[in-house]
Scaffold this motif. Structure first.
Motif, PDB file in Angstrom:
ATOM      1  N   VAL A 264       0.853  -1.203   0.000  1.00 13.48           N
ATOM      2  CA  VAL A 264       0.000   0.000   0.000  1.00 13.48           C
ATOM      3  C   VAL A 264       0.883   1.245   0.000  1.00 13.48           C
ATOM      4  O   VAL A 264       0.658   2.194  -0.763  1.00 13.48           O
ATOM      5  CB  VAL A 264      -0.948   0.011   1.238  1.00 13.48           C
ATOM      6  CG1 VAL A 264      -1.656   1.349   1.352  1.00 13.48           C
ATOM      7  CG2 VAL A 264      -1.963  -1.105   1.119  1.00 13.48           C
ATOM      8  N   PHE A 265       1.909   1.233   0.855  1.00 13.93           N
ATOM      9  CA  PHE A 265       2.823   2.386   0.932  1.00 13.93           C
ATOM     10  C   PHE A 265       3.449   2.648  -0.436  1.00 13.93           C
ATOM     11  O   PHE A 265       3.473   3.787  -0.918  1.00 13.93           O
ATOM     12  CB  PHE A 265       3.901   2.118   1.990  1.00 13.93           C
ATOM     13  CG  PHE A 265       4.856   3.266   2.170  1.00 13.93           C
ATOM     14  CD1 PHE A 265       4.600   4.265   3.089  1.00 13.93           C
ATOM     15  CD2 PHE A 265       6.010   3.354   1.402  1.00 13.93           C
ATOM     16  CE1 PHE A 265       5.468   5.339   3.240  1.00 13.93           C
ATOM     17  CE2 PHE A 265       6.890   4.420   1.542  1.00 13.93           C
ATOM     18  CZ  PHE A 265       6.617   5.408   2.469  1.00 13.93           C
ATOM     19  N   LEU A 305      -3.369  11.148   1.408  1.00 17.77           N
ATOM     20  CA  LEU A 305      -4.216  10.646   2.496  1.00 17.77           C
ATOM     21  C   LEU A 305      -5.573  10.186   1.963  1.00 17.77           C
ATOM     22  O   LEU A 305      -6.058   9.092   2.292  1.00 17.77           O
ATOM     23  CB  LEU A 305      -4.403  11.780   3.506  1.00 17.77           C
ATOM     24  CG  LEU A 305      -4.916  11.443   4.895  1.00 17.77           C
ATOM     25  CD1 LEU A 305      -3.944  10.545   5.613  1.00 17.77           C
ATOM     26  CD2 LEU A 305      -5.126  12.722   5.691  1.00 17.77           C
ATOM     27  N   ILE A 306      -6.175  11.016   1.122  1.00 22.59           N
ATOM     28  CA  ILE A 306      -7.505  10.683   0.585  1.00 22.59           C
ATOM     29  C   ILE A 306      -7.427   9.438  -0.288  1.00 22.59           C
ATOM     30  O   ILE A 306      -8.269   8.543  -0.193  1.00 22.59           O
ATOM     31  CB  ILE A 306      -8.085  11.886  -0.198  1.00 22.59           C
ATOM     32  CG1 ILE A 306      -8.432  13.004   0.782  1.00 22.59           C
ATOM     33  CG2 ILE A 306      -9.314  11.483  -0.997  1.00 22.59           C
ATOM     34  CD1 ILE A 306      -8.800  14.317   0.128  1.00 22.59           C
ATOM     35  N   ALA A 348      -8.686  -0.321  12.898  1.00 28.88           N
ATOM     36  CA  ALA A 348      -7.217  -0.407  12.827  1.00 28.88           C
ATOM     37  C   ALA A 348      -6.767  -0.253  11.374  1.00 28.88           C
ATOM     38  O   ALA A 348      -5.793   0.453  11.084  1.00 28.88           O
ATOM     39  CB  ALA A 348      -6.751  -1.740  13.396  1.00 28.88           C
ATOM     40  N   GLY A 349      -7.487  -0.897  10.450  1.00 29.01           N
ATOM     41  CA  GLY A 349      -7.157  -0.796   9.026  1.00 29.01           C
ATOM     42  C   GLY A 349      -7.238   0.641   8.530  1.00 29.01           C
ATOM     43  O   GLY A 349      -6.344   1.108   7.811  1.00 29.01           O
ATOM     44  N   MET A 350      -8.279   1.348   8.946  1.00 30.25           N
ATOM     45  CA  MET A 350      -8.425   2.741   8.501  1.00 30.25           C
ATOM     46  C   MET A 350      -7.317   3.622   9.087  1.00 30.25           C
ATOM     47  O   MET A 350      -6.784   4.500   8.401  1.00 30.25           O
ATOM     48  CB  MET A 350      -9.804   3.292   8.920  1.00 30.25           C
ATOM     49  CG  MET A 350     -10.970   2.659   8.172  1.00 30.25           C
ATOM     50  SD  MET A 350     -10.791   2.684   6.386  1.00 30.25           S
ATOM     51  CE  MET A 350     -10.881   4.426   6.053  1.00 30.25           C
ATOM     52  N   ALA A 351      -6.990   3.373  10.353  1.00 31.28           N
ATOM     53  CA  ALA A 351      -5.918   4.168  10.986  1.00 31.28           C
ATOM     54  C   ALA A 351      -4.588   3.901  10.272  1.00 31.28           C
ATOM     55  O   ALA A 351      -3.805   4.834  10.019  1.00 31.28           O
ATOM     56  CB  ALA A 351      -5.808   3.805  12.464  1.00 31.28           C
ATOM     57  N   ILE A 352      -4.351   2.648   9.925  1.00 32.83           N
ATOM     58  CA  ILE A 352      -3.100   2.298   9.224  1.00 32.83           C
ATOM     59  C   ILE A 352      -3.081   2.964   7.846  1.00 32.83           C
ATOM     60  O   ILE A 352      -2.062   3.509   7.420  1.00 32.83           O
ATOM     61  CB  ILE A 352      -2.953   0.764   9.120  1.00 32.83           C
ATOM     62  CG1 ILE A 352      -2.639   0.200  10.500  1.00 32.83           C
ATOM     63  CG2 ILE A 352      -1.872   0.371   8.131  1.00 32.83           C
ATOM     64  CD1 ILE A 352      -2.729  -1.304  10.592  1.00 32.83           C
ATOM     65  N   ALA A 354      -4.534   5.712   6.998  1.00 35.37           N
ATOM     66  CA  ALA A 354      -4.290   7.145   7.183  1.00 35.37           C
ATOM     67  C   ALA A 354      -2.800   7.400   7.414  1.00 35.37           C
ATOM     68  O   ALA A 354      -2.207   8.316   6.816  1.00 35.37           O
ATOM     69  CB  ALA A 354      -5.117   7.664   8.356  1.00 35.37           C
ATOM     70  N   ALA A 355      -2.207   6.560   8.264  1.00 30.00           N
ATOM     71  CA  ALA A 355      -0.777   6.743   8.571  1.00 30.00           C
ATOM     72  C   ALA A 355       0.070   6.510   7.320  1.00 30.00           C
ATOM     73  O   ALA A 355       1.003   7.280   7.030  1.00 30.00           O
ATOM     74  CB  ALA A 355      -0.363   5.784   9.676  1.00 30.00           C
ATOM     75  N   ILE A 356      -0.278   5.476   6.555  1.00 34.01           N
ATOM     76  CA  ILE A 356       0.480   5.179   5.333  1.00 34.01           C
ATOM     77  C   ILE A 356       0.297   6.309   4.326  1.00 34.01           C
ATOM     78  O   ILE A 356       1.255   6.776   3.703  1.00 34.01           O
ATOM     79  CB  ILE A 356       0.021   3.831   4.727  1.00 34.01           C
ATOM     80  CG1 ILE A 356       0.546   2.677   5.588  1.00 34.01           C
ATOM     81  CG2 ILE A 356       0.518   3.672   3.288  1.00 34.01           C
ATOM     82  CD1 ILE A 356       0.068   1.315   5.134  1.00 34.01           C
ATOM     83  N   GLY A 357      -0.945   6.773   4.172  1.00 32.04           N
ATOM     84  CA  GLY A 357      -1.235   7.855   3.219  1.00 32.04           C
ATOM     85  C   GLY A 357      -0.429   9.099   3.537  1.00 32.04           C
ATOM     86  O   GLY A 357       0.191   9.701   2.649  1.00 32.04           O
ATOM     87  N   ALA A 358      -0.418   9.465   4.820  1.00 35.08           N
ATOM     88  CA  ALA A 358       0.295  10.687   5.220  1.00 35.08           C
ATOM     89  C   ALA A 358       1.797  10.524   5.008  1.00 35.08           C
ATOM     90  O   ALA A 358       2.468  11.418   4.477  1.00 35.08           O
ATOM     91  CB  ALA A 358      -0.009  11.016   6.669  1.00 35.08           C
TER      92      ALA A 358
END
Lengths: 380, 230
Positions: A264-265, A305-306, A348-352, A354-358
């Motif tokens: 994903v990253f 992020l989006i 947890a998936g959504m938080a991850i 968001a962190a990866i997107g940022a």
């Protein structure tokens, strides 16, 4: 991060290259689907095996036997176990499965006495225990088994050479109960191999949870010289032993989950890098008309992020749909592991995401912001 | 009163091993409300001077004051904010953002200001009307002709009500009729809005619309003409 009035600008850049955006979203969604599936499996294993301080149930099994097909104990062991100090209740149980190996669609029959069934913490949205009592071949079926097999009250279920009639659908806080069919003990003893007086295991409730190990040792001591010696452990430890291969498999699957996050990253970082490279001139124009470099960086990070969150929503939604409608349960040696994406996994998936997107957008954002306007115009 | 003061302004940059000095010890005063044309051959330093005045580049040495402030001392963030409030830039190739409509391109600088949606709408509509392109507000740049794109670019440059307009060959990519219309529009805007306009051009006809024309060669000022604009 950015003001709402800037959002349409970010969205316009996301949909600028539709094919590229769709491919990126597809990649992120697939990776997050994989992550969610792996995580749901790990959660199922953890739920089945994690011991808590207030455990009060022991399982008495035949020593050195690992499958319900081979664990055979005389039913009259129950009287001797009940006499051991600290034992509050003994439930003999005959277990019959249609497949002893790890599989996704295993039917597990548990033969129990009426007294044992009534002592369990079961809820019956359909049917009743009285209906079960009235009929000798009756079965109370766990809700996930019922969903998987499309069963309802009054239907017949055949597996492992045993045919039962559904008297009720049950739910329970114990995940093991969701995937089994409770039938009469004497019926199952006769129907599966004509083994009257033989049970697979005893479930023993101990009065004091601190006495669990002592009572287990006392039970095994009583039968240490018998023809059928026992191995007694807490219910969770028993499950852990039964599914040891699955535990190893899920540990390995954890690496797949991590790999999917790395993917994903890479996908997001690649998409944003290309997008930023495509619009060096646009950023130069924006800087010329007064957009400060930190705002341009924030716009790029917002885009990243989006994109990541959109892909995450797609993949996680798909995982939830598949796991709920598929009602997946891995069963091994009569023990069931429910594979279901729960709300904690989704969050947890959504938080991850968001962190990866940022973080994936950070480097392209800094590059975009640091380019001098004059240089940018010369570059295009 | 001079709104722009250049004193011994030099700009040097490196291209590989080579050091290039497009502008050397230039002195210049531009009065408020003036329409100044800059002419000269390629590489004479016209665009470099324009970029310095617009605050998108900084002099290597010398002093450049706009409204009495030495903008070379500003940080990049402060300079960006200053540009947003004081400068409107018109490019030769329009440089509209391709993913935005004409309306959204003109609105782009206003997103930086604390204006309500209705205030932004009012100012964007007014700017589009002023340059005569209001009926194309929902068109994307690819759907507009060169002249129409340049009108949108002018609307974007004036929508923030800047004190200084800089235009880098605004008619360089247009046919003669469109060029005439754009130059007439620019002259009218300097008079109606009251801003100072610095325009780089290769076209001698374009200088006829200016109050004054400066000729640059090898980074130095070589000649001044009074314009014939009326």
């Amino acid at each position: 991060m950015i003001r709402p009035r800037m959002l349409p600008l970010v969205l316009k850049y996301i949909v600028r290259h539709q094919a590229r955006t769709l491919l990126t979203l597809g990649g992120i969604a697939s990776a997050m689907f994989l992550f969610c599936a792996v995580q749901a499996m790990r959660d199922g294993v953890a739920e089945a095996t994690q011991e808590t301080a207030d455990e009060t149930t022991l399982v008495v099994y035949r020593e050195n036997r690992f499958c319900p097909f081979t664990s055979e104990l005389p039913e009259d062991y129950g009287r001797k176990i009940a006499a051991i100090p600290g034992v509050a209740e003994v439930s003999p149980m005959r277990i019959v499965v249609n497949n002893c190996r790890a599989a996704l669609d295993v039917v597990t029959y548990r033969g129990v006495t009426e007294a044992s069934l009534r002592s369990m913490d079961l809820m019956l949205p359909e049917g009743s225990i009285d209906d079960w009592t009235r009929r000798n071949d009756a079965a109370l079926v766990g809700v996930r088994l019922a969903e998987r097999r499309g069963l309802k009250v009054g239907d017949r279920l055949s597996a492992a050479g045993v045919t039962v009639t559904i008297a009720g659908i049950l739910t329970s806080t114990n995940p093991q109960d969701q995937n089994v069919a409770y039938v009469h003990l004497d019926f199952l003893q006769r129907a599966a191999g004509n083994k009257q007086g033989i049970v697979t295991q005893f479930n023993v409730r101990v009065a004091d949870s601190t006495q669990l190990d002592a009572v287990a040792a006392a039970i095994d001591e009583v039968f240490s010289n018998a023809q059928a010696p026992t191995w007694t452990s807490s219910e969770k430890a028993f499950v852990s032993r039964a599914i040891v291969d699955i535990v190893r498999l899920t540990s390995f699957a954890g690496w797949l989950g991590i790999g999917s996050l790395v993917a994903v990253f890479a996908l997001v970082a690649n998409a944003i890098s290309l997008s930023v490279r495509d619009r060096i001139k646009d950023h130069a124009i924006m800087q010329t008309i007064g957009y400060p470099e930190h705002l341009i960086a924030r716009l790029v990070v917002a885009e990243s992020l989006i994109l990541s969150l959109l892909g995450g929503v797609l993949g996680l939604s798909l995982a939830v749909l598949v796991s709920w409608f598929g009602s997946f349960t891995i069963s091994v040696e009569g023990v069931s592991i429910v594979v279901q994406a729960d709300i904690a996994t989704i969050l947890a998936g959504m938080a991850i995401c968001a962190a990866i997107g940022a973080s994936a957008g950070l480097l392209p954002a800094l590059r975009a912001a640091r380019m001098s306007t004059a240089e940018a115009f010369r570059a295009v | 009163m001079a709104v722009i003061e250049c004193r011994q302004v030099t700009r040097t940059y490196r291209r590989g091993e080579q050091e290039i000095t497009p502008l050397e010890r230039l002195d210049l005063d531009v009065q408020a409300g003036e329409f100044l044309a800059l002419m000269g051959p390629s590489g004479s330093g016209k665009t470099t001077l324009l970029n310095l005045i617009a605050g998108i580049d900084k002099p290597t040495s010398g002093v450049l004051r706009i409204d009495g402030e030495d903008i070379a001392t500003f940080s990049r963030s402060k300079l960006a904010a200053w540009r947003g409030q004081n400068v409107g830039y018109i490019f030769q190739l329009y440089n509209l953002v391709p993913v935005l409509t004409a309306y959204e391109n003109v609105e782009l600088p206003l997103l930086l200001q604390n204006l309500s949606r209705s205030e932004r709408h009012e100012r964007v509509s007014s700017a589009l009307h002023l340059v005569g392109i209001a009926d194309r507000h929902d068109h994307y740049p690819r759907q507009l002709s060169g002249g129409q794109e340049q009108r949108v670019a002018i609307a974007r440059a004036i929508v923030g009500k800047p004190r200084i307009l800089v235009a880098d060959e605004p008619t360089g990519d247009l046919d003669r009729t469109s060029a005439h219309e754009i130059l007439t529009l620019l002259r009218e805007l300097t008079r109606s809005v009251g801003c100072t306009l610095i325009m780089v051009t290769h076209d001698p006809h374009a200088t006829e619309y200016a109050d004054r024309t400066l000729h640059l060669e090898k980074g130095r000022l070589v000649e001044q003409d009074e314009g014939v604009a009326s």
